[in-house]
Design a protein around this motif. Sequence first.
Motif, PDB file in Angstrom:
ATOM      1  N   ALA A  25       0.835  -1.204   0.000  1.00  0.00           N
ATOM      2  CA  ALA A  25       0.000   0.000   0.000  1.00  0.00           C
ATOM      3  C   ALA A  25       0.871   1.255   0.000  1.00  0.00           C
ATOM      4  O   ALA A  25       0.567   2.248  -0.669  1.00  0.00           O
ATOM      5  N   MET A  26       1.987   1.230   0.759  1.00  0.00           N
ATOM      6  CA  MET A  26       2.901   2.386   0.756  1.00  0.00           C
ATOM      7  C   MET A  26       3.468   2.609  -0.639  1.00  0.00           C
ATOM      8  O   MET A  26       3.564   3.747  -1.107  1.00  0.00           O
ATOM      9  N   HIS A  27       3.825   1.517  -1.322  1.00  0.00           N
ATOM     10  CA  HIS A  27       4.387   1.666  -2.662  1.00  0.00           C
ATOM     11  C   HIS A  27       3.338   2.216  -3.627  1.00  0.00           C
ATOM     12  O   HIS A  27       3.648   3.043  -4.482  1.00  0.00           O
ATOM     13  N   ARG A  28       2.081   1.783  -3.474  1.00  0.00           N
ATOM     14  CA  ARG A  28       1.019   2.325  -4.331  1.00  0.00           C
ATOM     15  C   ARG A  28       0.823   3.815  -4.095  1.00  0.00           C
ATOM     16  O   ARG A  28       0.436   4.552  -5.000  1.00  0.00           O
ATOM     17  N   LEU A  29       1.087   4.273  -2.865  1.00  0.00           N
ATOM     18  CA  LEU A  29       0.990   5.707  -2.564  1.00  0.00           C
ATOM     19  C   LEU A  29       2.289   6.441  -2.917  1.00  0.00           C
ATOM     20  O   LEU A  29       2.484   7.581  -2.502  1.00  0.00           O
ATOM     21  N   ALA A  30       3.184   5.772  -3.626  1.00  0.00           N
ATOM     22  CA  ALA A  30       4.430   6.357  -4.133  1.00  0.00           C
ATOM     23  C   ALA A  30       5.491   6.569  -3.058  1.00  0.00           C
ATOM     24  O   ALA A  30       6.407   7.363  -3.242  1.00  0.00           O
ATOM     25  N   PHE A  31       5.360   5.860  -1.928  1.00  0.00           N
ATOM     26  CA  PHE A  31       6.451   5.878  -0.947  1.00  0.00           C
ATOM     27  C   PHE A  31       7.403   4.733  -1.299  1.00  0.00           C
ATOM     28  O   PHE A  31       7.473   3.705  -0.617  1.00  0.00           O
TER      29      PHE A  31
END
Lengths: 85, 85
Positions: A25-31
Amino acid sequence: MFLAQVHVTYKPSILDPQAVAIKNAMHRLAFDQVTAVRQGKYFEITLDVSTAEEAESQIEAICDQLLANPNMETYRYEVKELANQ
Amino acid sequence: MFLAQVHVTYKPSILDPQAVAIKNAMHRLAFDQVTAVRQGKYFEITLDVSTAEEAESQIEAICDQLLANPNMETYRYEVKELANQ
């Protein structure tokens, strides 16, 4: 009065799909700089005992009997004295 | 590489029935000196960034957008640099 701060986390050998889902989920939010996530439970327990040793032995018993699953989880804690109110 | 240790807990004004149930379970197990229990979530997040400031701003954004419900929860975190591997 003593305050114990208790962390219960999975043993490193235990697969944690919820933590993987959080990382995704963090990667989907560009983190994208997040490389690892571990998650666990956190407890703040106030004890009406007179010594730190008593607080520590109570907390260990509580973790062993109630808060942590010894097959899958480990715990660590810190005990500190609360100022008299 | 930085490690962030994040604690997400309910705001003091929010009723936490799960923590009350845990306290009652402790009393049933004869841990009568327990006077209060608060519980929350704990995350260890590893970030591949070069400065502590960058790690802190990422963690605040992650908490605001993903890990904490700002209506009911607060968060706090500590960031520390990991030794190079």
